[in-house]
Design a protein around this motif. Sequence first.
Motif, PDB file in Angstrom:
ATOM      1  N   ARG A  50       0.841  -1.194   0.000  1.00  0.00           N
ATOM      2  CA  ARG A  50       0.000   0.000   0.000  1.00  0.00           C
ATOM      3  C   ARG A  50       0.875   1.242   0.000  1.00  0.00           C
ATOM      4  O   ARG A  50       1.892   1.287   0.683  1.00  0.00           O
ATOM      5  CB  ARG A  50      -0.905   0.049   1.240  1.00  0.00           C
ATOM      6  N   GLY A  51       0.444   2.249  -0.741  1.00  0.00           N
ATOM      7  CA  GLY A  51       1.206   3.492  -0.746  1.00  0.00           C
ATOM      8  C   GLY A  51       0.375   4.656  -1.223  1.00  0.00           C
ATOM      9  O   GLY A  51      -0.628   4.499  -1.928  1.00  0.00           O
ATOM     10  N   THR A  52       0.805   5.842  -0.833  1.00  0.00           N
ATOM     11  CA  THR A  52       0.124   7.084  -1.217  1.00  0.00           C
ATOM     12  C   THR A  52       1.170   8.129  -1.559  1.00  0.00           C
ATOM     13  O   THR A  52       2.121   8.330  -0.805  1.00  0.00           O
ATOM     14  CB  THR A  52      -0.760   7.606  -0.072  1.00  0.00           C
ATOM     15  N   ALA A  53       1.002   8.753  -2.712  1.00  0.00           N
ATOM     16  CA  ALA A  53       1.862   9.867  -3.113  1.00  0.00           C
ATOM     17  C   ALA A  53       1.012  11.132  -3.067  1.00  0.00           C
ATOM     18  O   ALA A  53       0.118  11.319  -3.890  1.00  0.00           O
ATOM     19  CB  ALA A  53       2.434   9.644  -4.513  1.00  0.00           C
ATOM     20  N   LYS A  54       1.273  11.981  -2.097  1.00  0.00           N
ATOM     21  CA  LYS A  54       0.454  13.165  -1.864  1.00  0.00           C
ATOM     22  C   LYS A  54       0.947  14.356  -2.684  1.00  0.00           C
ATOM     23  O   LYS A  54       2.147  14.602  -2.787  1.00  0.00           O
ATOM     24  CB  LYS A  54       0.485  13.534  -0.380  1.00  0.00           C
ATOM     25  N   HIS A  61      -2.865   6.840  -5.135  1.00  0.00           N
ATOM     26  CA  HIS A  61      -2.927   5.731  -4.182  1.00  0.00           C
ATOM     27  C   HIS A  61      -2.697   4.440  -4.963  1.00  0.00           C
ATOM     28  O   HIS A  61      -3.181   4.298  -6.096  1.00  0.00           O
ATOM     29  CB  HIS A  61      -4.288   5.674  -3.488  1.00  0.00           C
ATOM     30  N   PHE A  62      -1.982   3.483  -4.384  1.00  0.00           N
ATOM     31  CA  PHE A  62      -1.796   2.205  -5.054  1.00  0.00           C
ATOM     32  C   PHE A  62      -1.916   1.063  -4.061  1.00  0.00           C
ATOM     33  O   PHE A  62      -1.610   1.201  -2.882  1.00  0.00           O
ATOM     34  CB  PHE A  62      -0.456   2.145  -5.801  1.00  0.00           C
ATOM     35  N   LEU A  63      -2.380  -0.067  -4.581  1.00  0.00           N
ATOM     36  CA  LEU A  63      -2.565  -1.285  -3.787  1.00  0.00           C
ATOM     37  C   LEU A  63      -2.079  -2.466  -4.620  1.00  0.00           C
ATOM     38  O   LEU A  63      -2.639  -2.758  -5.675  1.00  0.00           O
ATOM     39  CB  LEU A  63      -4.046  -1.459  -3.429  1.00  0.00           C
ATOM     40  N   SER A  64      -1.025  -3.130  -4.170  1.00  0.00           N
ATOM     41  CA  SER A  64      -0.442  -4.264  -4.895  1.00  0.00           C
ATOM     42  C   SER A  64      -0.860  -5.565  -4.242  1.00  0.00           C
ATOM     43  O   SER A  64      -0.964  -5.664  -3.018  1.00  0.00           O
ATOM     44  CB  SER A  64       1.087  -4.169  -4.900  1.00  0.00           C
ATOM     45  N   SER A  65      -1.065  -6.579  -5.079  1.00  0.00           N
ATOM     46  CA  SER A  65      -1.397  -7.915  -4.574  1.00  0.00           C
ATOM     47  C   SER A  65      -1.029  -8.930  -5.642  1.00  0.00           C
ATOM     48  O   SER A  65      -1.624  -8.946  -6.722  1.00  0.00           O
ATOM     49  CB  SER A  65      -2.878  -8.011  -4.230  1.00  0.00           C
ATOM     50  N   ILE A  81      -9.007   6.382   3.242  1.00  0.00           N
ATOM     51  CA  ILE A  81      -9.665   5.115   3.579  1.00  0.00           C
ATOM     52  C   ILE A  81     -10.584   4.685   2.443  1.00  0.00           C
ATOM     53  O   ILE A  81     -10.576   3.531   2.016  1.00  0.00           O
ATOM     54  CB  ILE A  81     -10.459   5.263   4.889  1.00  0.00           C
ATOM     55  N   MET A  82     -11.376   5.615   1.923  1.00  0.00           N
ATOM     56  CA  MET A  82     -12.287   5.286   0.846  1.00  0.00           C
ATOM     57  C   MET A  82     -11.531   4.941  -0.428  1.00  0.00           C
ATOM     58  O   MET A  82     -11.935   4.068  -1.204  1.00  0.00           O
ATOM     59  CB  MET A  82     -13.247   6.454   0.594  1.00  0.00           C
ATOM     60  N   ALA A  83     -10.388   5.599  -0.639  1.00  0.00           N
ATOM     61  CA  ALA A  83      -9.569   5.315  -1.823  1.00  0.00           C
ATOM     62  C   ALA A  83      -9.087   3.869  -1.805  1.00  0.00           C
ATOM     63  O   ALA A  83      -9.106   3.175  -2.827  1.00  0.00           O
ATOM     64  CB  ALA A  83      -8.388   6.278  -1.886  1.00  0.00           C
ATOM     65  N   PHE A  84      -8.668   3.377  -0.635  1.00  0.00           N
ATOM     66  CA  PHE A  84      -8.194   2.000  -0.560  1.00  0.00           C
ATOM     67  C   PHE A  84      -9.351   1.004  -0.613  1.00  0.00           C
ATOM     68  O   PHE A  84      -9.171  -0.128  -1.071  1.00  0.00           O
ATOM     69  CB  PHE A  84      -7.335   1.801   0.698  1.00  0.00           C
ATOM     70  N   CYS A  85     -10.531   1.401  -0.156  1.00  0.00           N
ATOM     71  CA  CYS A  85     -11.719   0.574  -0.376  1.00  0.00           C
ATOM     72  C   CYS A  85     -11.975   0.413  -1.872  1.00  0.00           C
ATOM     73  O   CYS A  85     -12.277  -0.683  -2.357  1.00  0.00           O
ATOM     74  CB  CYS A  85     -12.938   1.197   0.300  1.00  0.00           C
ATOM     75  N   PHE A  86     -11.868   1.514  -2.584  1.00  0.00           N
ATOM     76  CA  PHE A  86     -12.062   1.498  -4.042  1.00  0.00           C
ATOM     77  C   PHE A  86     -11.039   0.586  -4.720  1.00  0.00           C
ATOM     78  O   PHE A  86     -11.380  -0.246  -5.566  1.00  0.00           O
ATOM     79  CB  PHE A  86     -11.956   2.924  -4.587  1.00  0.00           C
ATOM     80  N   LEU A  87      -9.765   0.720  -4.352  1.00  0.00           N
ATOM     81  CA  LEU A  87      -8.709  -0.089  -4.970  1.00  0.00           C
ATOM     82  C   LEU A  87      -8.884  -1.565  -4.654  1.00  0.00           C
ATOM     83  O   LEU A  87      -8.633  -2.421  -5.507  1.00  0.00           O
ATOM     84  CB  LEU A  87      -7.339   0.399  -4.486  1.00  0.00           C
ATOM     85  N   GLU A  88      -9.314  -1.864  -3.442  1.00  0.00           N
ATOM     86  CA  GLU A  88      -9.551  -3.258  -3.066  1.00  0.00           C
ATOM     87  C   GLU A  88     -10.680  -3.852  -3.896  1.00  0.00           C
ATOM     88  O   GLU A  88     -10.592  -4.983  -4.377  1.00  0.00           O
ATOM     89  CB  GLU A  88      -9.878  -3.331  -1.575  1.00  0.00           C
TER      90      GLU A  88
END
Length: 304
Positions: A50-54, A61-65, A81-88
């Motif tokens: 997980r990472g965020t570039a502000k 926002h990025f989410l790797s799996s 929080i909502m951004a990572f919900c979206f990525l998930e």
Amino acid sequence: MSMIFFACVVRVRDGLPLSASTDFHLNQDFLECRKRLKALSSLLARYPSRGTAKGRNLSIHFLSSGDIACMAICSSSYSTIMAFCFLEELRWEFAASYNTRSINSASRPYAFIEFDNTIQKVKHHFNSSRGSRAKGSWERVEEELRLQPPVQLQLEATELLNGLSNGGHAGGHVEVVPTYRMQPVTPLGILSLVLNIMCGALNLIRGVHLAEYSFQEDHEGIGNVVAFFLPFLACVFQCYLYLFYSSARKVKTFVLLFCVCSCNIYLYGLRNLWQISFHIGVASLSSYQILTRQLLEKQPDCGV
């Protein structure tokens, strides 16, 4: 306005874009952010999951799996929080549509461009939802991010375009281990665990007794000692693989099964055919249980 502007799915190992939303924004901030996202996508293998570039106005926002990563450009005021919900959500949708083989064999950019329809649908769903509808899940995701915070990057950092591309690092980061939920343990799985523990205990006891004798009188029996201890370790790792998710589970499972089979065949003479068949049978049952116990098809819904 707080919203998700752009989303894409990339391959982690080389940053190859697999699919992306077809939104077109012509303002300079967005175009510059797209350049940063492209540079960052080729470096995802070096970062935690997980990472965020502000940035001042926009954030990435990025989410790797596994083999893929989902990335999004959002307004800086949009909830992390909502951004990572979206990525998930996006990650599970993509994983349900394409298998690992097709992802690894993709040779051209945007090989799965048809997935854009799903990206647009999920993006619209999150952009139009209200936070009050996600109160329970909001608290859960907030707790996960508190315990395993995403790595923080500066969107304006020149390292994203220069330094890191040349092999540098933006700083030391602790790897964030993603949480995986497995399917429930079955009665047959419990039986395989019990039998595996019993076989491991038998191997350990025989190995210890034989080691005491070999070190004192028969130094040529060291090979037999090793042949008892290796299956013991294999039984322990088989129990672990069944209970917990691990990458390359299939390869590890077959390696452990091969270890148990070869060591028991080597021990022919110290064990009769029935004993060898029993140990190999338990190892085979455990391997089958490991391979058939999969991840849950989908994580708990984020509530939006």
